[in-house]
Design an enzyme around this catalytic site. Sequence first.
Site, PDB file in Angstrom:
ATOM      1  N   LYS A  81     -12.364   2.701 -14.880  1.00  0.00           N
ATOM      2  CA  LYS A  81     -12.840   1.275 -14.722  1.00  0.00           C
ATOM      3  C   LYS A  81     -13.224   0.567 -15.910  1.00  0.00           C
ATOM      4  O   LYS A  81     -13.115  -0.402 -16.143  1.00  0.00           O
ATOM      5  CB  LYS A  81     -14.079   1.361 -13.363  1.00  0.00           C
ATOM      6  CG  LYS A  81     -13.475   1.886 -12.228  1.00  0.00           C
ATOM      7  CD  LYS A  81     -12.367   1.153 -11.603  1.00  0.00           C
ATOM      8  CE  LYS A  81     -12.090   1.445  -9.882  1.00  0.00           C
ATOM      9  NZ  LYS A  81     -10.906   0.587  -9.436  1.00  0.00           N
ATOM     10  N   ASP A 104       0.865  -1.074  -0.224  1.00  0.00           N
ATOM     11  CA  ASP A 104       0.177   0.153   0.075  1.00  0.00           C
ATOM     12  C   ASP A 104       0.986   1.271   0.227  1.00  0.00           C
ATOM     13  O   ASP A 104       2.027   1.135   0.114  1.00  0.00           O
ATOM     14  CB  ASP A 104      -1.121   0.174   1.256  1.00  0.00           C
ATOM     15  CG  ASP A 104      -2.095   0.835   1.151  1.00  0.00           C
ATOM     16  OD1 ASP A 104      -3.306   0.244   1.060  1.00  0.00           O
ATOM     17  OD2 ASP A 104      -2.002   2.119   1.386  1.00  0.00           O
ATOM     18  N   TYR A 154     -13.553   8.283 -12.784  1.00  0.00           N
ATOM     19  CA  TYR A 154     -13.476   6.981 -12.196  1.00  0.00           C
ATOM     20  C   TYR A 154     -14.136   5.833 -13.184  1.00  0.00           C
ATOM     21  O   TYR A 154     -13.764   4.825 -13.282  1.00  0.00           O
ATOM     22  CB  TYR A 154     -14.447   7.096 -11.046  1.00  0.00           C
ATOM     23  CG  TYR A 154     -14.494   5.781 -10.255  1.00  0.00           C
ATOM     24  CD1 TYR A 154     -13.094   5.596  -9.711  1.00  0.00           C
ATOM     25  CD2 TYR A 154     -15.462   5.047 -10.031  1.00  0.00           C
ATOM     26  CE1 TYR A 154     -13.114   4.403  -8.631  1.00  0.00           C
ATOM     27  CE2 TYR A 154     -15.259   3.699  -9.240  1.00  0.00           C
ATOM     28  CZ  TYR A 154     -14.330   3.437  -8.430  1.00  0.00           C
ATOM     29  OH  TYR A 154     -14.457   2.248  -7.745  1.00  0.00           O
ATOM     30  N   ASN A 176      -5.496  -3.883  -6.877  1.00  0.00           N
ATOM     31  CA  ASN A 176      -6.792  -3.515  -6.254  1.00  0.00           C
ATOM     32  C   ASN A 176      -6.795  -2.349  -5.962  1.00  0.00           C
ATOM     33  O   ASN A 176      -7.851  -1.734  -5.663  1.00  0.00           O
ATOM     34  CB  ASN A 176      -6.904  -4.412  -4.914  1.00  0.00           C
ATOM     35  CG  ASN A 176      -7.955  -3.884  -4.292  1.00  0.00           C
ATOM     36  OD1 ASN A 176      -9.048  -4.062  -4.405  1.00  0.00           O
ATOM     37  ND2 ASN A 176      -7.498  -3.284  -2.963  1.00  0.00           N
TER      38      ASN A 176
HETATM   39  N1  NAD Z   1     -15.905   0.293  -1.792  1.00  0.00           N
HETATM   40  C1  NAD Z   1     -16.536   0.338  -2.866  1.00  0.00           C
HETATM   41  O1  NAD Z   1     -18.107   0.443  -2.782  1.00  0.00           O
HETATM   42  C2  NAD Z   1     -15.949  -0.066  -4.227  1.00  0.00           C
HETATM   43  C3  NAD Z   1     -16.883  -0.547  -5.279  1.00  0.00           C
HETATM   44  C4  NAD Z   1     -16.277  -0.734  -6.365  1.00  0.00           C
HETATM   45  C5  NAD Z   1     -15.198  -0.906  -6.623  1.00  0.00           C
HETATM   46  N2  NAD Z   1     -14.197  -0.562  -5.712  1.00  0.00           N
HETATM   47  C6  NAD Z   1     -12.697  -0.486  -5.908  1.00  0.00           C
HETATM   48  O2  NAD Z   1     -12.171  -1.282  -5.015  1.00  0.00           O
HETATM   49  C7  NAD Z   1     -10.680  -1.055  -4.950  1.00  0.00           C
HETATM   50  C8  NAD Z   1     -10.742  -1.182  -3.324  1.00  0.00           C
HETATM   51  O3  NAD Z   1     -11.322  -0.156  -2.758  1.00  0.00           O
HETATM   52  P1  NAD Z   1     -11.820  -0.059  -1.366  1.00  0.00           P
HETATM   53  O4  NAD Z   1     -13.236  -0.218  -1.241  1.00  0.00           O
HETATM   54  O5  NAD Z   1     -11.156  -1.068  -0.337  1.00  0.00           O
HETATM   55  O6  NAD Z   1     -11.186   1.238  -0.685  1.00  0.00           O
HETATM   56  P2  NAD Z   1     -10.306   1.635   0.696  1.00  0.00           P
HETATM   57  O7  NAD Z   1      -9.956   3.233   0.479  1.00  0.00           O
HETATM   58  O8  NAD Z   1     -10.807   0.876   1.706  1.00  0.00           O
HETATM   59  O9  NAD Z   1      -8.948   1.221   0.403  1.00  0.00           O
HETATM   60  C9  NAD Z   1      -7.948   1.709  -1.002  1.00  0.00           C
HETATM   61  C10 NAD Z   1      -6.459   1.254  -0.595  1.00  0.00           C
HETATM   62  O10 NAD Z   1      -5.923   1.888  -1.664  1.00  0.00           O
HETATM   63  C11 NAD Z   1      -4.691   2.630  -1.226  1.00  0.00           C
HETATM   64  N3  NAD Z   1      -4.167   3.530  -2.229  1.00  0.00           N
HETATM   65  C12 NAD Z   1      -4.529   4.920  -2.539  1.00  0.00           C
HETATM   66  N4  NAD Z   1      -3.729   5.295  -3.536  1.00  0.00           N
HETATM   67  C13 NAD Z   1      -2.898   4.335  -3.670  1.00  0.00           C
HETATM   68  C14 NAD Z   1      -1.939   4.145  -4.600  1.00  0.00           C
HETATM   69  N5  NAD Z   1      -1.365   5.292  -5.238  1.00  0.00           N
HETATM   70  N6  NAD Z   1      -0.760   3.179  -4.324  1.00  0.00           N
HETATM   71  C15 NAD Z   1      -0.960   2.286  -3.286  1.00  0.00           C
HETATM   72  N7  NAD Z   1      -2.153   2.159  -2.679  1.00  0.00           N
HETATM   73  C16 NAD Z   1      -2.856   3.081  -2.759  1.00  0.00           C
HETATM   74  C17 NAD Z   1      -5.155   3.274  -0.037  1.00  0.00           C
HETATM   75  O11 NAD Z   1      -4.148   3.669   0.797  1.00  0.00           O
HETATM   76  C18 NAD Z   1      -6.017   2.396   0.808  1.00  0.00           C
HETATM   77  O12 NAD Z   1      -5.619   1.343   1.524  1.00  0.00           O
HETATM   78  C19 NAD Z   1     -10.637   0.280  -5.621  1.00  0.00           C
HETATM   79  O13 NAD Z   1      -9.779  -0.079  -6.853  1.00  0.00           O
HETATM   80  C20 NAD Z   1     -11.986   0.779  -5.589  1.00  0.00           C
HETATM   81  O14 NAD Z   1     -12.157   1.718  -6.821  1.00  0.00           O
HETATM   82  C21 NAD Z   1     -14.547  -0.139  -4.238  1.00  0.00           C
END
Ligand code: NAD
Length: 274
Positions: free
Chosen positions: A159, A37, A155, A90
């Site tokens: 995606k 991360d 976004y 991710n």
């Molecule tokens: N939460 C949702 O409802 C949802 C829905 C669809 C897709 N997603 C996708 O799932 C994935 C994870 O999201 P989440 O919900 O766990 O969010 P989250 O914010 O809990 O986790 C995201 C993580 O990515 C890390 N991050 C951010 N920028 C970064 C970088 N430049 N390099 C490395 N790490 C980095 C952050 O520090 C964080 O730990 C993302 O790609 C998001 O687009 C999430």
Amino acid sequence: MNLFKDKVAIVTGAASGIGQALCEELGRRGALVIVTDINSEGAEKVASAIQAHGGRATAREVDVSKEEDVQNIVERTVSEHGRLDFMFNNAGIDIGGELRDLRTEHWRRVIDINLWGVIYGSSAAYQVMVKQGYGHIVNTASMVGLFPLPMETAYVTAKHAVVGFSGSLYIEAAALGVHVSVICPDFVKSSFYKDSKHINVDEAQLISQIPDFVYVSPQRCALIALRGVARKKLIVTVGIFSKLLWGLYRYTPTFFLLGQRIYARRLRRLRIGP
Ligand SMILES: NC(=O)c1ccc[n+]([C@@H]2O[C@H](COP(=O)([O-])OP(=O)(O)OC[C@H]3O[C@@H](n4cnc5c(N)ncnc54)[C@H](O)[C@@H]3O)[C@@H](O)[C@H]2O)c1
């Protein structure tokens, strides 16, 4: 059969939410997990918790928008452990708002992390996996990688590209023994919504519009994602809305877009400024 036992997996964006849950579940199933991360302290905590439960995990700081960071973690993993079985690309962020309010720097940040991060991770892992003759690349997209959503052009663009990229690579990689999956969740209860930015939008109101019952937990998301990966599925939807809305968009796009226009009108009321 436990597909993940004694396998080596890298997970990006693993300090929180879906990435953290993937690491914990992989750790439980006996994989050696490289927890990466941009938030190194958060990654350390996740790795320590996995170790405390008897699993194997190492934390590394990786910014997925930096190609050298991603290349280095893949090379280091292979040199230390001799193989790479799973690459979970991710990490992701959201900067939303109407296109008229988004600036180039917003677009760059979203594309750099959500799309380039996936391309860097997939390309670096693919070089290794093609040589090995096995491996599985798992990219996290979103349900909005499958259909459009207003006020989220940056976004949604990233995606959609992740879904297109993953599908194309899925076909290309099959003959070389490498599998590809793309995870498309709907609403997952993580820090994602709190950390996302919406330009000129009343964010508190925006988030409060999503009722609590629609969310799935990151743990459930990870279980569904890993089940899809084990079945070598290309598109793995997570949550009922992802499946239903994707189906609606494919079978009746006109009806779907009409619904989205009504939704956009409601969202516009949350606009701050002229
Ligand atoms: N939460 C949702 O409802 C949802 C829905 C669809 C897709 N997603 C996708 O799932 C994935 C994870 O999201 P989440 O919900 O766990 O969010 P989250 O914010 O809990 O986790 C995201 C993580 O990515 C890390 N991050 C951010 N920028 C970064 C970088 N430049 N390099 C490395 N790490 C980095 C952050 O520090 C964080 O730990 C993302 O790609 C998001 O687009 C999430």
